[in-house]
Design a protein around this motif. Structure first.
Motif, PDB file in Angstrom:
ATOM      1  N   UNK A  85       6.147  -4.669  -9.513  1.00 50.91           N
ATOM      2  CA  UNK A  85       6.970  -5.877  -9.936  1.00 50.91           C
ATOM      3  C   UNK A  85       7.863  -5.328 -11.054  1.00 50.91           C
ATOM      4  N   UNK A  86       7.389  -4.220 -11.648  1.00 43.60           N
ATOM      5  CA  UNK A  86       8.600  -3.516 -12.584  1.00 43.60           C
ATOM      6  C   UNK A  86       9.483  -2.895 -11.878  1.00 43.60           C
ATOM      7  N   UNK A  87       9.094  -2.321 -10.598  1.00 42.79           N
ATOM      8  CA  UNK A  87      10.147  -1.614  -9.611  1.00 42.79           C
ATOM      9  C   UNK A  87      11.131  -2.378  -9.238  1.00 42.79           C
ATOM     10  N   UNK A  88      10.727  -3.602  -8.519  1.00 45.07           N
ATOM     11  CA  UNK A  88      11.835  -4.568  -7.849  1.00 45.07           C
ATOM     12  C   UNK A  88      12.494  -5.300  -9.104  1.00 45.07           C
ATOM     13  N   UNK A  89      11.877  -5.853  -9.988  1.00 47.87           N
ATOM     14  CA  UNK A  89      12.513  -6.594 -11.013  1.00 47.87           C
ATOM     15  C   UNK A  89      13.656  -5.814 -11.751  1.00 47.87           C
ATOM     16  N   UNK A 136       0.756  -1.148   0.040  1.00 48.41           N
ATOM     17  CA  UNK A 136       0.104   0.080   0.023  1.00 48.41           C
ATOM     18  C   UNK A 136       0.841   1.183  -0.088  1.00 48.41           C
ATOM     19  N   UNK A 137       2.056   1.138  -0.547  1.00 50.11           N
ATOM     20  CA  UNK A 137       2.731   2.298  -0.722  1.00 50.11           C
ATOM     21  C   UNK A 137       3.094   2.802  -2.058  1.00 50.11           C
ATOM     22  N   UNK A 138       4.048   3.919  -2.376  1.00 50.31           N
ATOM     23  CA  UNK A 138       4.259   4.190  -3.575  1.00 50.31           C
ATOM     24  C   UNK A 138       5.218   3.243  -4.586  1.00 50.31           C
ATOM     25  N   UNK A 139       5.259   2.952  -5.382  1.00 47.91           N
ATOM     26  CA  UNK A 139       5.973   2.147  -6.256  1.00 47.91           C
ATOM     27  C   UNK A 139       7.219   2.982  -6.768  1.00 47.91           C
ATOM     28  N   UNK A 140       8.097   3.703  -6.197  1.00 44.82           N
ATOM     29  CA  UNK A 140       9.241   4.239  -6.856  1.00 44.82           C
ATOM     30  C   UNK A 140      10.258   3.863  -5.986  1.00 44.82           C
ATOM     31  N   UNK A 141      11.619   4.388  -6.587  1.00 46.65           N
ATOM     32  CA  UNK A 141      12.753   3.919  -5.803  1.00 46.65           C
ATOM     33  C   UNK A 141      12.997   4.584  -4.500  1.00 46.65           C
ATOM     34  N   UNK A 142      12.360   5.589  -4.079  1.00 50.81           N
ATOM     35  CA  UNK A 142      12.260   6.033  -2.671  1.00 50.81           C
ATOM     36  C   UNK A 142      11.681   4.916  -1.654  1.00 50.81           C
ATOM     37  N   UNK A 143      10.740   4.333  -2.341  1.00 53.17           N
ATOM     38  CA  UNK A 143       9.979   3.258  -1.578  1.00 53.17           C
ATOM     39  C   UNK A 143      10.721   2.179  -1.183  1.00 53.17           C
ATOM     40  N   UNK A 144      11.949   1.748  -1.969  1.00 50.80           N
ATOM     41  CA  UNK A 144      12.754   0.479  -1.554  1.00 50.80           C
ATOM     42  C   UNK A 144      14.213   1.064  -1.449  1.00 50.80           C
ATOM     43  N   UNK A 172      -4.352  -3.344  -6.282  1.00 52.25           N
ATOM     44  CA  UNK A 172      -4.691  -3.409  -7.738  1.00 52.25           C
ATOM     45  C   UNK A 172      -3.955  -3.895  -8.725  1.00 52.25           C
ATOM     46  N   UNK A 173      -4.408  -4.116  -9.974  1.00 57.86           N
ATOM     47  CA  UNK A 173      -3.629  -4.417 -10.865  1.00 57.86           C
ATOM     48  C   UNK A 173      -2.638  -3.541 -11.351  1.00 57.86           C
ATOM     49  N   UNK A 174      -2.877  -2.339 -11.281  1.00 60.52           N
ATOM     50  CA  UNK A 174      -1.924  -1.335 -11.710  1.00 60.52           C
ATOM     51  C   UNK A 174      -0.801  -1.170 -10.618  1.00 60.52           C
ATOM     52  N   UNK A 232      -3.406 -11.910 -13.506  1.00 57.10           N
ATOM     53  CA  UNK A 232      -2.121 -12.873 -13.813  1.00 57.10           C
ATOM     54  C   UNK A 232      -1.436 -11.921 -15.272  1.00 57.10           C
ATOM     55  N   UNK A 233      -2.320 -11.284 -16.314  1.00 56.89           N
ATOM     56  CA  UNK A 233      -1.921 -10.573 -17.187  1.00 56.89           C
ATOM     57  C   UNK A 233      -0.853  -9.579 -16.623  1.00 56.89           C
ATOM     58  N   UNK A 234      -1.674  -8.725 -15.518  1.00 53.11           N
ATOM     59  CA  UNK A 234      -1.060  -7.572 -14.911  1.00 53.11           C
ATOM     60  C   UNK A 234       0.491  -7.988 -14.581  1.00 53.11           C
ATOM     61  N   UNK A 235       0.602  -9.019 -13.833  1.00 53.08           N
ATOM     62  CA  UNK A 235       1.844  -9.574 -13.192  1.00 53.08           C
ATOM     63  C   UNK A 235       2.722  -9.923 -14.209  1.00 53.08           C
ATOM     64  N   UNK A 236       2.491 -10.284 -15.364  1.00 50.14           N
ATOM     65  CA  UNK A 236       3.598 -11.066 -16.146  1.00 50.14           C
ATOM     66  C   UNK A 236       3.627 -10.363 -17.519  1.00 50.14           C
ATOM     67  N   UNK A 237       2.486 -10.179 -18.288  1.00 48.17           N
ATOM     68  CA  UNK A 237       2.654  -9.488 -19.609  1.00 48.17           C
ATOM     69  C   UNK A 237       2.731  -8.170 -19.546  1.00 48.17           C
ATOM     70  N   UNK A 238       1.953  -7.521 -18.821  1.00 48.10           N
ATOM     71  CA  UNK A 238       1.768  -6.033 -18.742  1.00 48.10           C
ATOM     72  C   UNK A 238       2.988  -5.437 -18.081  1.00 48.10           C
ATOM     73  N   UNK A 239       3.794  -6.109 -17.394  1.00 47.63           N
ATOM     74  CA  UNK A 239       5.095  -5.813 -16.865  1.00 47.63           C
ATOM     75  C   UNK A 239       6.069  -5.470 -17.917  1.00 47.63           C
ATOM     76  N   UNK A 240       5.908  -6.105 -19.077  1.00 46.23           N
ATOM     77  CA  UNK A 240       7.005  -5.902 -20.193  1.00 46.23           C
ATOM     78  C   UNK A 240       6.340  -5.442 -21.389  1.00 46.23           C
TER      79      UNK A 240
END
Length: 591
Positions: A336-340, A297-305, A328-330, A410-418
């Motif tokens: 996932x995009x952030x950490x990977x 439940x926090x932001x998905x930017x570099x400052x968050x990690x 959410x899917x977003x 599932x689509x958001x976690x895999x295909x939409x990441x790329x």
């Protein structure tokens, strides 16, 4: 074909394509820490993409919608025993453990793209509570938990997936967030009881001894989410703790017990404050160790990690996002995009529950809802037979073939990441006529498949409130607001705001261009709503008024004529020039 059968069909297509191409299960060697990376036996970097089996061995109240009156598993069980007795309650739990996770679940996860599974273990499936031991200080080992783990490991091996063992409920409970560890505050906690601590150490030694030669065991996650104020009782969850000496010592002792019998497996440790406070815990004491952190439940930017990246650099150890999800899917795609992007693996939470924001949803039954109503003092008491029948029906609904599959998750976690590409939600090819439910807009990112203004919950970063992105909390996990008509049982899009839009990709199976008619089933209680229709990027109807139908669930057809259609792919967008209307379906007709 109804909704459930359609989604099940799509699910099994996912599985079939994968299983038909599945190779052998030869391991790539034990995972290990190599500097700041996790590598396999070939020294190849491994990004763990995992799913936690929350709710299987350990129930949490929110997963069963009992959190308001019974958050911990032992309290849920007590509620059931009051109604149906201990014997029938045990029948329910036996069915629950049998049905929740089976080989087909693991096959499905592998087909979707997961390469690992995190098993949240309840200690009481492996050993007796200390107060029930026939001889104080000794350990009675129970085969149930070990046999379940053995079966899960075989399913994972068959799919070339790593299994990570996670002690989610330790003897006595490891924190003041009692639901996550099934803690009973009336009994000594893990931290207050030497006997509980020694049982935990012995359990890990037993597990390590059993699985020491299994390379598909990816790691040992030795204590899930400690949350305890050692220095101050006011700091209930240990977020302000500066020392964490007892936490460190217990993890050192567990590591020592593991290494007495197992030198090869990777060990993950977790800090205080739900795994995130490492004050006093570091440096690491074992050469094959990684740090787990949890993120919600926090932001998905570099400052968050940033703090985790700093620890990785400082101590030259790998880090792993050991638990996250419930958004959410977003948010999922962003996280996932952030950490990977930083070379960090992850484990999502959970695979299934009574709720929509996971790959699989356990359907709510009328009988179980009546049971919840009674427990919430909102309905009459069911008979013992009625309650038993409703609970066993719930246990049957745990089976994957009875779950609702959410392909958008599932689509958001895999295909939409790329990819920003959009794809149709279903097979929408047609010659003369096609009807598309409005809720079946394309699969894809916000701003590409749809546009919604409220797409995720970042309340930890913003300070609240904790509001849903899909106000109806049903059907799909995007920001689009969806609800279900209580009479027709049809899903529709509501709370459409100005500027939001939905996209639908179709396939016109003719070899020449033509025109058609588009019928939109709408509802509105205002006189100001307007919509614009675009086809293949061109506006064909602009600012058309949506009639006041007399209510948000009183439906009326709006007809748009002379809609251009080209052979093959046609992309429709319904754009809210002025919001305030609901949309149930689109119907395309060609003469």
């Amino acid at each position: 074909m109804n909704l459930k059968s359609s989604l099940c069909k799509l699910l099994f297509v996912f599985i079939l394509v994968f299983v038909c191409n599945l190779g052998g299960a030869r391991a790539q060697g034990f995972l290990r820490a190599e500097g700041k990376q996790i590598v396999n036996g070939q020294n190849q970097s491994v990004i763990l993409r995992g799913m936690g089996l929350g709710g299987w061995m350990l129930q949490e109240g929110y997963m069963l919608r009992t959190a308001e009156f019974a958050g911990q598993q032992h309290r849920i069980k007590a509620k059931m025993e009051e109604l149906i007795g201990p014997e029938r309650t045990q029948e329910f739990y036996n069915a629950w453990l049998q049905n929740h996770t089976r080989k087909i679940d693991i096959d499905s996860m592998a087909a979707w793209g997961f390469n690992s599974v995190r098993l949240p273990m309840h200690y009481n499936l492996y050993t007796l509570p200390v107060e029930q031991e026939p001889v104080a200080g000794q350990n009675t080992w129970l085969e149930k938990g070990f046999q379940m783990t053995d079966s899960l490991l075989q399913w994972c091996k068959a799919n070339r997936m790593y299994l990570i063992l996670d002690l989610h409920a330790s003897p006595g409970g490891q924190g003041n967030d009692t639901n996550i560890s099934d803690r009973d505050p009336a009994k000594p906690s893990f931290w207050d009881s030497e006997a509980n601590q020694q049982k935990t150490i012995a359990l890990w030694r037993k597990l390590a001894e059993r699985y020491k030669d299994e390379p598909w065991i990816g790691a040992y996650d030795i204590i899930n989410e400690p949350n305890w104020g050692f220095q101050s009782k006011e700091d209930k969850n240990g977020c302000a703790e500066k020392d964490n000496a007892l936490l460190r010592q217990l993890m050192v002792d567990i590591t020592k017990a593991i290494r007495e019998v197992d030198q090869r497996h990777l060990i993950f440790i977790e800090g205080n404050c739900w795994g995130n406070n490492y004050n006093g815990v570091l440096p690491v004491w074992d050469k094959n160790m990684g740090l787990s952190f949890h993120k919600y439940w926090n932001y998905n930017d570099l400052s968050a990690i940033k703090g985790w990246l700093d620890l990785r650099d400082q101590h030259k150890v790998p880090i792993w996002l050991g638990e996250t999800g419930e958004n959410s899917n977003v948010w999922f795609r962003q996280a996932i995009e952030l950490v990977e992007g930083q070379g960090i693996g992850w484990a999502w939470w959970p695979l299934k529950k009574l709720g929509f924001n996971n790959p699989l949803e356990v359907p709510m039954t009328p009988g179980y809802q009546k049971l919840l109503n009674y427990w919430n003092n909102k309905g009459p008491k069911p008979s013992a037979d009625e309650a038993y029948a409703s609970l066993m029906e719930l246990a049957e609904n745990l089976k994957l073939e009875n779950n609702l599959f959410h392909p958008d998750v599932v689509d958001a976690m895999f295909r939409q990441v790329k990819s920003t590409e959009t794809i149709p939600f279903g097979n929408y090819s047609f010659v003369k006529k096609l009807t598309i439910p409005a809720v079946n807009y394309d699969l894809g990112r916000n701003g590409f498949a749809y546009l919604d203004k409220d797409t995720a919950n970042y309340y930890i970063s913003t300070g609240g409130p904790r509001t849903p992105w899909n106000r109806g909390t049903t059907y799909r996990n995007d920001g689009v607001d969806i609800t279900q008509d209580s009479v027709s049982k049809k899903f529709f899009v509501n709370h459409i705001e100005t500027g939001e839009w939905l996209q639908y990709t179709t396939a016109f199976e003719e070899n020449k261009a033509t025109t058609g008619t588009l019928k939109l089933l709408v509802a509105s209680d205002t006189n100001t709503s307007k919509l614009t229709l675009s086809v293949n990027g061109d506006v064909v109807k602009a600012g058309m008024g949506v009639p006041n139908t007399g209510g948000p669930k009183k439906w009326k057809t709006v007809t748009l004529k002379n809609i251009p259609l080209k052979p093959g792919k046609n992309v429709f967008r319904v754009i809210a020039e002025q919001g305030g209307f609901q949309l149930q379906s689109l119907e395309i007709n060609v003469k």
